[in-house]
Motif scaffolding. Structure first.
Motif, PDB file in Angstrom:
ATOM      1  N   GLU A 167     -61.022   0.176  -0.454  1.00  0.00           N
ATOM      2  CA  GLU A 167     -59.561  -0.369   0.255  1.00  0.00           C
ATOM      3  C   GLU A 167     -58.651  -0.666  -0.597  1.00  0.00           C
ATOM      4  O   GLU A 167     -59.100  -1.230  -1.649  1.00  0.00           O
TER       5      GLU A 167
ATOM      6  N   SER B 242     -64.465   1.710   3.668  1.00  0.00           N
ATOM      7  CA  SER B 242     -63.689   1.595   4.828  1.00  0.00           C
ATOM      8  C   SER B 242     -63.355   2.922   5.492  1.00  0.00           C
ATOM      9  O   SER B 242     -63.536   3.946   4.791  1.00  0.00           O
TER      10      SER B 242
ATOM     11  N   TRP C  78     -57.037  -3.991   6.767  1.00  0.00           N
ATOM     12  CA  TRP C  78     -57.745  -2.700   6.541  1.00  0.00           C
ATOM     13  C   TRP C  78     -58.642  -2.794   7.373  1.00  0.00           C
ATOM     14  O   TRP C  78     -59.519  -3.481   7.250  1.00  0.00           O
TER      15      TRP C  78
ATOM     16  N   SER D  94     -51.373   1.884   0.782  1.00  0.00           N
ATOM     17  CA  SER D  94     -52.497   2.725   1.078  1.00  0.00           C
ATOM     18  C   SER D  94     -52.293   4.179   0.347  1.00  0.00           C
ATOM     19  O   SER D  94     -53.266   4.593  -0.189  1.00  0.00           O
TER      20      SER D  94
ATOM     21  N   TYR E 199     -61.021   3.680   6.388  1.00  0.00           N
ATOM     22  CA  TYR E 199     -60.263   2.354   6.927  1.00  0.00           C
ATOM     23  C   TYR E 199     -59.037   2.894   7.518  1.00  0.00           C
ATOM     24  O   TYR E 199     -58.800   4.126   7.365  1.00  0.00           O
TER      25      TYR E 199
ATOM     26  N   PRO F 254     -62.022  -1.307   8.755  1.00  0.00           N
ATOM     27  CA  PRO F 254     -63.314  -0.332   8.602  1.00  0.00           C
ATOM     28  C   PRO F 254     -63.525   0.537   9.609  1.00  0.00           C
ATOM     29  O   PRO F 254     -63.339   0.089  10.852  1.00  0.00           O
TER      30      PRO F 254
END
Length: 305
Positions: free
Chosen positions: A89, A301, A73, A128, A167, A75
């Protein structure tokens, strides 16, 4: 004569003693071999029993999660993009990497849209989306675009095409380009790059995926695939087609992609628990009703699409 007979008797006696000694030695050796084998067998049984007690013969459980990091992930800087939303995240380890995961979109356009996320080919995208869903990231957001390629674009709380979490992550399952015919166009029998019902990520720039996704309501073929496929619609494709038929107007950039009269609102998006491949003997029986994703702890993120 007497002495000759005595000599013969002594020789015969000596021969018999030798035979008896040899027989006794053979018997003794057999006993020793048997005793040695018995001792070795007992030792083997003791070692095996100890190993069993310590769990050496226990079968390892089927590993359907990744203990090593499979997702990175990245940022993003929020200073230059106020459309990014900070919701932490996802995890980087222990992510499911086999089977599927159900996703359900409830919109203001009709029945729910059920999607099957592919954990084998797009584990990071599924992780995600599940994380964002657990933070209610998608709830009460608009599908702000009906693309010329034949897809509904959703997943941006800002409705600008620039929004997302703080992110990004890499593309996982971008289709290969179709084979070209002699006329430099896809061969007639070539399957579409993105069949109707395909769900794919979309980002700007490509490869910096965040929260935005496409749901294709018609087949789309391109010589330069850019959208990573993450799943497919299993129910509610007619609702997606209905949205795709809505009239559109200029979205301010010269493209007629914005729904003209009716806002397409995602009232809720939920992600259920992973479902193993049906071929697996340990596959749980799917209920067909996705459960809400487990809530995560918000962190930080960035991402723009």
């Amino acid at each position: 004569m007497a002495s000759s007979r005595d000599r013969q008797r002594k020789l015969a006696r000596a021969k018999l003693d030798r035979q008896m000694a040899r027989r006794a030695a053979v018997v003794k050796r057999r006993r020793q071999i048997r005793a040695g084998v018995g001792t070795a067998l007992i030792l083997v049984l003791v070692v095996a029993g100890s190993a069993w007690a310590l769990g050496a013969f226990d079968r390892e459980p089927t590993d359907d999660t990744a203990s090593n990091e499979v997702c990175l992930w990245t940022p993003q800087n929020t200073e230059g993009n106020p459309n990014l939303k900070e919701v932490g995240e996802p995890a980087t380890t222990g992510l499911p990497i086999t089977g599927t995961r159900p996703m359900t979109l409830v919109t203001n356009q009709g029945a729910p849209i059920n999607v099957e996320l592919d954990l084998a080919t797009a584990p990071c995208a599924a992780a995600s989306i599940a994380h964002l869903a657990s933070q209610s990231f998608y709830d009460n957001t608009k599908c702000h675009e009906i693309t010329a390629e034949g897809a509904v674009r959703c997943g941006d709380p800002s409705g600008t095409g620039l929004g997302g979490p703080t992110y990004t992550f890499h593309s996982e399952n971008v289709p290969t380009a179709p084979e070209a015919s002699p006329q430099a166009s896809p061969a007639p029998d070539e399957p579409p790059t993105y069949p109707k019902g395909t769900v794919a990520m979309i980002s700007n720039p490509p490869g910096a995926n965040g929260s935005q996704f496409l749901i294709f309501f018609k087949d789309f073929t391109t010589a330069e695939p850019a959208y990573p496929i993450i799943g497919r619609v299993t129910q509610g494709l007619d609702v997606v087609e209905k949205i795709g038929a809505l009239p559109t107007v200029d979205n301010g950039s010269g493209e007629k992609v914005k729904p003209e009269n009716d806002d397409v609102v995602v009232q809720s998006l939920t992600v259920g628990e992973p479902v193993l491949d049906p071929a697996s003997p340990t596959d749980p029986t799917p209920t067909g009703t996705p459960s809400p994703a487990v809530s995560g702890t918000p962190e930080a993120s960035p991402n723009a699409g």
